[in-house]
Design a protein around this motif. Structure first.
Motif, PDB file in Angstrom:
ATOM      1  N   TRP A   1      32.435  16.083 -46.606  1.00  0.00           N
ATOM      2  CA  TRP A   1      31.616  16.562 -47.194  1.00  0.00           C
ATOM      3  C   TRP A   1      32.245  17.810 -47.830  1.00  0.00           C
ATOM      4  O   TRP A   1      34.050  18.637 -46.658  1.00  0.00           O
ATOM      5  N   GLU A   2      31.909  18.572 -49.382  1.00  0.00           N
ATOM      6  CA  GLU A   2      33.071  18.880 -49.928  1.00  0.00           C
ATOM      7  C   GLU A   2      32.460  21.041 -49.986  1.00  0.00           C
ATOM      8  O   GLU A   2      32.854  21.607 -50.152  1.00  0.00           O
TER       9      GLU A   2
ATOM     10  N   ARG B   1      22.677  24.055 -51.718  1.00  0.00           N
ATOM     11  CA  ARG B   1      23.139  22.621 -52.618  1.00  0.00           C
ATOM     12  C   ARG B   1      24.248  22.059 -51.965  1.00  0.00           C
ATOM     13  O   ARG B   1      25.414  23.019 -51.183  1.00  0.00           O
TER      14      ARG B   1
ATOM     15  N   ARG C   1      27.791  20.156 -51.387  1.00  0.00           N
ATOM     16  CA  ARG C   1      28.367  18.687 -51.425  1.00  0.00           C
ATOM     17  C   ARG C   1      29.197  17.379 -51.306  1.00  0.00           C
ATOM     18  O   ARG C   1      29.031  18.701 -50.188  1.00  0.00           O
TER      19      ARG C   1
ATOM     20  N   LEU D   1      31.354  12.004 -56.469  1.00  0.00           N
ATOM     21  CA  LEU D   1      30.998  14.226 -56.086  1.00  0.00           C
ATOM     22  C   LEU D   1      29.664  13.617 -56.391  1.00  0.00           C
ATOM     23  O   LEU D   1      29.508  13.493 -57.199  1.00  0.00           O
ATOM     24  N   ARG D   2      28.827  14.031 -54.982  1.00  0.00           N
ATOM     25  CA  ARG D   2      27.063  14.030 -55.166  1.00  0.00           C
ATOM     26  C   ARG D   2      27.081  15.294 -54.538  1.00  0.00           C
ATOM     27  O   ARG D   2      27.709  16.236 -54.771  1.00  0.00           O
ATOM     28  N   GLU D   3      25.604  15.637 -55.209  1.00  0.00           N
ATOM     29  CA  GLU D   3      25.218  17.435 -54.454  1.00  0.00           C
ATOM     30  C   GLU D   3      23.811  17.053 -54.406  1.00  0.00           C
ATOM     31  O   GLU D   3      22.942  15.712 -54.546  1.00  0.00           O
ATOM     32  N   HIS D   4      22.829  17.297 -53.030  1.00  0.00           N
ATOM     33  CA  HIS D   4      22.481  17.415 -52.162  1.00  0.00           C
ATOM     34  C   HIS D   4      21.656  19.044 -52.641  1.00  0.00           C
ATOM     35  O   HIS D   4      21.771  19.867 -52.057  1.00  0.00           O
ATOM     36  N   HIS D   5      20.124  18.964 -53.296  1.00  0.00           N
ATOM     37  CA  HIS D   5      19.411  19.833 -53.824  1.00  0.00           C
ATOM     38  C   HIS D   5      18.151  20.028 -53.190  1.00  0.00           C
ATOM     39  O   HIS D   5      17.721  18.851 -52.858  1.00  0.00           O
TER      40      HIS D   5
END
Length: 162
Positions: free
Chosen positions: A74-75, A97, A99, A106-110
């Motif tokens: 988790w970023e 969001r 990341r 690297l992914r993003e959950h929006h």
């Protein structure tokens, strides 16, 4: 002391930890959303299940949640907006969001999350991705066989349109 993993400037022990451990309830929908993100980071899967609204638990997959929490790195979290969800509200929306790195990428959950408050306790109900923004072209469309607007002298289809 370390800042909370949810991105607030508060220490974890006074921000999300008391909510995750059940010492105190989340006062707002945003506080619950931040605590849920932090629960993924610290891998407190029980809290993720407990903070789901009872009507939303029928299809919750605890093992899939555990796997995602454990396998992702988790970023960071960015809260984009809130609508209602205050201490005196009964429902709220939080857009955020999150990341994370998964399988080296690297992914993003929006998401726009929906929360309900019942008996002075906030619950996560569901979430959905935001609607895409329609972009309207301001200038005229360049035809495939017209000169490229970049000035190369080539046809658009053989230059920037390729």
């Amino acid at each position: 002391m370390s800042h909370c993993v949810c991105g607030s400037s508060l220490d974890f022990t006074v921000c999300c930890e008391p909510i995750i451990t059940g010492i105190e309830p989340a006062k707002t929908a945003e506080a619950l959303m931040r605590a849920r993100y932090s629960a993924y980071v610290v891998r407190n899967i029980e809290f993720l299940g407990d903070s789901l609204h009872p009507k939303s638990r029928y299809d919750w997959d605890e093992e899939a949640t555990r796997k995602w929490a454990e396998e992702a790195r988790w970023e960071g979290l960015e809260v984009l907006s809130t609508e209602q969800g205050g201490e005196n509200d009964s429902q709220g929306l939080v857009e955020f969001r999150a990341r994370f790195i998964e399988n080296g990428e690297l992914r993003e959950h929006h998401e726009i999350s929906h929360f309900l408050r019942q008996n002075d306790r906030w619950y996560y109900v569901d979430g959905h991705p935001p609607k895409p923004v329609t972009v309207k072209r301001e200038g005229a469309k360049v035809g495939r066989n017209e000169p490229c607007p970049c000035g190369s002298g080539k046809k658009y289809k053989k230059c920037c349109g390729a």
